[in-house]
Design a protein around this motif. Structure first.
Motif, PDB file in Angstrom:
ATOM      1  N   TYR A 142       0.995   8.451  19.543  1.00  0.00           N
ATOM      2  CA  TYR A 142       0.862   9.876  19.037  1.00  0.00           C
ATOM      3  C   TYR A 142       0.056   9.603  17.706  1.00  0.00           C
ATOM      4  N   MET A 143      -1.267  10.300  17.642  1.00  0.00           N
ATOM      5  CA  MET A 143      -2.056  10.275  16.233  1.00  0.00           C
ATOM      6  C   MET A 143      -1.780  11.705  15.689  1.00  0.00           C
ATOM      7  N   VAL A 144      -0.964  11.605  14.505  1.00  0.00           N
ATOM      8  CA  VAL A 144      -0.691  13.165  13.795  1.00  0.00           C
ATOM      9  C   VAL A 144      -1.922  13.396  13.007  1.00  0.00           C
ATOM     10  N   LEU A 145      -1.957  14.646  13.004  1.00  0.00           N
ATOM     11  CA  LEU A 145      -2.851  15.266  11.960  1.00  0.00           C
ATOM     12  C   LEU A 145      -2.826  15.087  10.822  1.00  0.00           C
ATOM     13  N   GLY A 146      -4.044  14.539  10.083  1.00  0.00           N
ATOM     14  CA  GLY A 146      -3.997  13.986   8.654  1.00  0.00           C
ATOM     15  C   GLY A 146      -4.787  12.884   8.480  1.00  0.00           C
ATOM     16  N   ASN A 147      -4.697  11.997   7.154  1.00  0.00           N
ATOM     17  CA  ASN A 147      -5.038  11.054   6.986  1.00  0.00           C
ATOM     18  C   ASN A 147      -4.779   9.664   7.420  1.00  0.00           C
ATOM     19  N   LEU A 148      -5.447   8.521   7.025  1.00  0.00           N
ATOM     20  CA  LEU A 148      -5.002   7.163   7.631  1.00  0.00           C
ATOM     21  C   LEU A 148      -3.591   6.967   7.013  1.00  0.00           C
ATOM     22  N   ARG A 149      -3.483   7.260   5.782  1.00  0.00           N
ATOM     23  CA  ARG A 149      -2.300   6.984   5.225  1.00  0.00           C
ATOM     24  C   ARG A 149      -0.894   7.796   5.934  1.00  0.00           C
ATOM     25  N   SER A 150      -1.127   8.831   6.276  1.00  0.00           N
ATOM     26  CA  SER A 150      -0.240   9.553   7.010  1.00  0.00           C
ATOM     27  C   SER A 150       0.104   9.075   8.399  1.00  0.00           C
ATOM     28  N   GLN A 151      -1.117   8.263   9.122  1.00  0.00           N
ATOM     29  CA  GLN A 151      -0.869   7.642  10.337  1.00  0.00           C
ATOM     30  C   GLN A 151       0.135   6.516  10.138  1.00  0.00           C
ATOM     31  N   LEU A 152      -0.028   5.841   9.075  1.00  0.00           N
ATOM     32  CA  LEU A 152       0.790   4.483   8.843  1.00  0.00           C
ATOM     33  C   LEU A 152       2.488   4.945   8.595  1.00  0.00           C
ATOM     34  N   ILE A 153       2.488   5.962   7.859  1.00  0.00           N
ATOM     35  CA  ILE A 153       3.851   6.155   7.167  1.00  0.00           C
ATOM     36  C   ILE A 153       4.787   7.115   8.236  1.00  0.00           C
ATOM     37  N   TYR A 154       4.063   7.570   9.282  1.00  0.00           N
ATOM     38  CA  TYR A 154       4.660   8.696  10.325  1.00  0.00           C
ATOM     39  C   TYR A 154       5.808   8.038  10.913  1.00  0.00           C
ATOM     40  N   PRO A 155       6.990   8.575  11.175  1.00  0.00           N
ATOM     41  CA  PRO A 155       7.385  10.189  10.709  1.00  0.00           C
ATOM     42  C   PRO A 155       7.719  10.354   9.417  1.00  0.00           C
ATOM     43  N   ASP A 156       7.726   9.567   8.714  1.00  0.00           N
ATOM     44  CA  ASP A 156       8.531   9.713   7.219  1.00  0.00           C
ATOM     45  C   ASP A 156       7.118  10.333   6.539  1.00  0.00           C
ATOM     46  N   ARG A 157       7.522  11.645   6.263  1.00  0.00           N
ATOM     47  CA  ARG A 157       6.496  12.636   5.451  1.00  0.00           C
ATOM     48  C   ARG A 157       6.389  12.334   4.026  1.00  0.00           C
TER      49      ARG A 157
ATOM     50  N   ARG B 273       7.401   9.255   2.039  1.00  0.00           N
ATOM     51  CA  ARG B 273       7.514   8.025   1.880  1.00  0.00           C
ATOM     52  C   ARG B 273       6.426   7.569   0.906  1.00  0.00           C
ATOM     53  N   GLN B 274       6.730   6.900  -0.373  1.00  0.00           N
ATOM     54  CA  GLN B 274       5.666   6.318  -1.308  1.00  0.00           C
ATOM     55  C   GLN B 274       5.431   5.051  -0.883  1.00  0.00           C
ATOM     56  N   VAL B 275       4.245   4.545  -0.696  1.00  0.00           N
ATOM     57  CA  VAL B 275       3.708   3.077  -0.390  1.00  0.00           C
ATOM     58  C   VAL B 275       2.607   2.918  -0.957  1.00  0.00           C
ATOM     59  N   SER B 276       2.471   1.898  -1.795  1.00  0.00           N
ATOM     60  CA  SER B 276       1.323   1.564  -2.355  1.00  0.00           C
ATOM     61  C   SER B 276       0.122   1.164  -1.356  1.00  0.00           C
ATOM     62  N   ASP B 277      -1.044   1.466  -1.835  1.00  0.00           N
ATOM     63  CA  ASP B 277      -2.264   1.306  -1.236  1.00  0.00           C
ATOM     64  C   ASP B 277      -2.546  -0.183  -0.863  1.00  0.00           C
ATOM     65  N   GLN B 278      -2.068  -1.198  -1.448  1.00  0.00           N
ATOM     66  CA  GLN B 278      -2.077  -2.492  -1.221  1.00  0.00           C
ATOM     67  C   GLN B 278      -1.558  -3.059  -0.428  1.00  0.00           C
ATOM     68  N   GLU B 279      -0.014  -2.457  -0.079  1.00  0.00           N
ATOM     69  CA  GLU B 279       0.858  -2.754   0.797  1.00  0.00           C
ATOM     70  C   GLU B 279       0.128  -2.146   2.323  1.00  0.00           C
ATOM     71  N   LEU B 280      -0.280  -1.112   2.294  1.00  0.00           N
ATOM     72  CA  LEU B 280      -0.724  -0.448   3.455  1.00  0.00           C
ATOM     73  C   LEU B 280      -1.880  -1.219   3.961  1.00  0.00           C
ATOM     74  N   TRP B 281      -2.794  -1.829   3.059  1.00  0.00           N
ATOM     75  CA  TRP B 281      -4.007  -2.581   3.426  1.00  0.00           C
ATOM     76  C   TRP B 281      -3.549  -3.997   4.015  1.00  0.00           C
ATOM     77  N   ARG B 282      -2.472  -4.537   3.382  1.00  0.00           N
ATOM     78  CA  ARG B 282      -1.804  -5.805   4.081  1.00  0.00           C
ATOM     79  C   ARG B 282      -1.323  -5.464   5.525  1.00  0.00           C
ATOM     80  N   LEU B 283      -0.601  -4.303   5.562  1.00  0.00           N
ATOM     81  CA  LEU B 283      -0.118  -4.049   6.949  1.00  0.00           C
ATOM     82  C   LEU B 283      -1.319  -3.947   7.807  1.00  0.00           C
TER      83      LEU B 283
END
Length: 577
Positions: free
Chosen positions: A440-455, A457-467
């Motif tokens: 399921y791809m939620v409506l929103g930006n790429l950041r929201s795709q990664l942290i879904y379903p937690d609306r 949650r604060q995650v740094s850009d560096q951590e998301l890039w590593r992910l």
């Protein structure tokens, strides 16, 4: 389902008004007793005060109309210009009151809509009611009932309430004026209004409510068919299914068209009656008081004033006749919303009865104890007397023939299916994640795709890039304009990319268990191994539905569903497909 819809429409047609207004009370009452009651009541009181002001100005303007008409007839210039100045003064004061009245009424309507929408959304999302209602087809187009029917309900409730209150105020204001001019007009008016109301209700009432109910449903079905085409455009194009989809859409439209033709025929008859009923009021008041005017007993201006008062009183007592078409559509909308509310309430009541259902309890690990799983309608047994546990750190793989109940078992673990018996022990919902074959791809930006379903949650850009790098999507963010890019991700990403993105969510949230239903089916062996190896570095225990032998080494046991409700449990190291 079509038969059920036909029965529902027939019931609406048969039960008529008292049934609809009971449902109106059930839907409307909670708002006026809620935490917003004082604001709502205050706005309503202000609207009523403004309505009283409107009626008062109408009486004054009607009086001045008669006054300057009499002045013209008498050729009295001073009297005429005095009346005109008074009319202008009345209008200057009246205009803001008229404008502010509509502002207050519509403000109350939007506050009511917000409260009622939130109430229905709470009930719709509680215990996954949205899932069960859509799966069972018990209610057609619940999205329309929440978005459109609630809006129509609140706006039209206030519209007709204020019309009714205005009619009462107008009746009280003008009946005295009319009585002082001609008692005969009052007697005629009462008989005429009763006749019009009775004819409208008996001849057009039930028929129009039933037809309007069907029209709302058929329009919604047509719109939904077009939404499905948009959502599944690629699949339809690949199958060259344009002819079939066009046929289906036209079939839904034809149903709406045929029903609307019926509605037009009934409306034609209603309009013939309404216009004849209204146009006669232009002639009849003058005819009744003509002798008094011709004999000089009444001034011409008083006759004009009498005609204005007659029209105002008739409008008040004939409010049902004048607004019946809108009332019938309103009643149909009430019934659709009431049916929705009743279905949600019935489901909530059924939820309290655990008879014939699999028991769910919270626990530190996933375990199934003597679980017998049936299809939701209890047509057949999928799995019989299953007892198995998946200890933390010891993954389990579920295998078996297609249709043997593998995905159904995951639905039962998730609490979506509960027909049967036995008990499922599982960690809390925040400690489990489910990855279906189609992510399921939620409506929103790429950041929201990664942290879904937690609306939140604060995650740094560096951590998301590593992910993204861990799931072999290192250039994904750069390719689409960064983590804040907002796109229709279900269309711009391939299924394989979506599956890897869904895995990234698991790696970020680190749940205690993850249920994987063919979650890597679109990936090659290399990417599949990368994902499971990354998962193995976390404390998350996988429960996988798959036919890929390469995944056996990431699990400790294999649950084989052999059909007819039977099952076998194997050590993963010993199992061979």
């Amino acid at each position: 389902m079509a038969l059920e819809r036909h029965r529902e429409a027939a019931r609406v047609n048969r039960n008529g008004g008292h049934h609809v207004w009971r449902r109106f009370a059930v839907i409307a009452r909670p708002y006026w007793l809620s935490g917003e009651k004082w604001k709502a009541r205050g706005l309503l009181a202000l609207a009523v005060l403004l309505l009283l002001g409107q009626t008062g100005f109408n009486v004054l303007l009607n009086e001045q109309t008669g006054e300057f008409t009499s002045a013209l007839a008498a050729r009295d210039a001073d009297r005429f210009w005095l009346s005109i100045r008074q009319c202008v003064a009345i209008v200057i004061v009246a205009v803001p009151i008229y404008a502010f009245y509509y502002y207050v009424r519509d403000t109350l309507g939007i506050f009511w809509r917000r409260w009622l929408t939130n109430r229905f959304l709470d009930r719709y999302f509680t215990d996954r009611a949205y899932y069960e209602l859509n799966a069972s087809g018990a209610i057609d187009n619940p999205d329309q009932r929440i978005s459109e029917d609630i809006n129509a309900f609140t706006q039209q409730s206030l519209y007709f309430l204020m019309i009714a209150l205005g009619a009462v105020i107008q009746l009280a204001a003008f009946i005295g004026v009319l009585w002082s001019i001609s008692k005969a007009l009052v007697y005629f008016l009462v008989v005429y209004a009763i006749f019009g109301t009775v004819v409208t209700m008996l001849v057009f009432g039930r028929v129009m409510i039933g037809i309007n109910f069907l029209q709302l449903r058929r329009e919604a079905d047509f719109r939904f068919s077009l939404v499905r085409i948009r959502e599944h455009a690629e699949a339809i194009a690949l199958h060259r299914g344009e002819e079939q989809e066009s046929f289906q859409a036209r079939r839904f439209f034809d149903a709406a068209f045929v029903n609307y033709r019926k509605l037009l025929r009934v409306q034609l008859n209603l309009n013939l009656f309404q216009y004849a009923y209204s146009f006669l009021t232009i002639v009849l008041p003058s005819a009744i008081i003509a002798e008094q005017v011709l004999s000089g007993e009444l001034e011409v201006g008083r006759a004009v004033q009498a005609a204005g008062a007659f029209a105002a009183v008739l409008s008040a007592v004939a409010v049902i006749v004048d607004h019946f078409e809108g009332l019938s559509r309103f009643a149909a909308g009430i019934d659709r919303l009431g049916t929705f509310s009743k279905t949600l309430a019935a489901r909530e009541a059924a939820g309290a009865d655990a008879t014939g259902r699999i028991e769910s309890v919270w626990g530190p690990q996933l375990a199934l104890e003597h679980v017998t799983l049936q299809t939701p309608g209890r047509e057949r047994v999928l799995i019989a007397d299953l007892s198995v546990s998946a200890e933390p750190g010891k993954g389990m793989m579920i295998v078996g023939d297609s249709g043997g109940g593998k995905s159904s078992l995951l639905r039962a673990i998730a609490g979506l299916w509960n027909a049967g018996s036995g008990r499922i022990v599982r960690p809390g919902p925040e400690e489990m994640m489910f990855l279906p074959q189609q992510p399921y791809m939620v409506l929103g930006n790429l950041r929201s795709q990664l942290i879904y379903p937690d609306r939140t949650r604060q995650v740094s850009d560096q951590e998301l890039w590593r992910l993204l790098g861990r799931v072999n999507l290192p250039d994904l963010a750069e390719r689409f304009g960064g983590l804040d890019a907002e796109l229709d991700w279900g269309k711009v990403l391939s299924i394989g990319e979506q599956q890897r993105l869904a895995f990234a969510r698991v790696l970020l949230h680190r749940p205690r268990y993850v249920m994987l239903d063919e979650a890597t089916s679109a990936l090659d062996v290399g990417n599949e191994e990368i994902l499971y190896r990354e998962l193995a570095t976390t404390s998350t225990t996988p429960v996988s539905v798959s036919h890929h032998a390469s995944l056996l080494r990431f699990h400790d046991q294999v649950l084989e569903l052999t059909g007819s409700g039977n099952w076998r449990l194997h050590r993963a190291a010993d199992y061979r497909f």
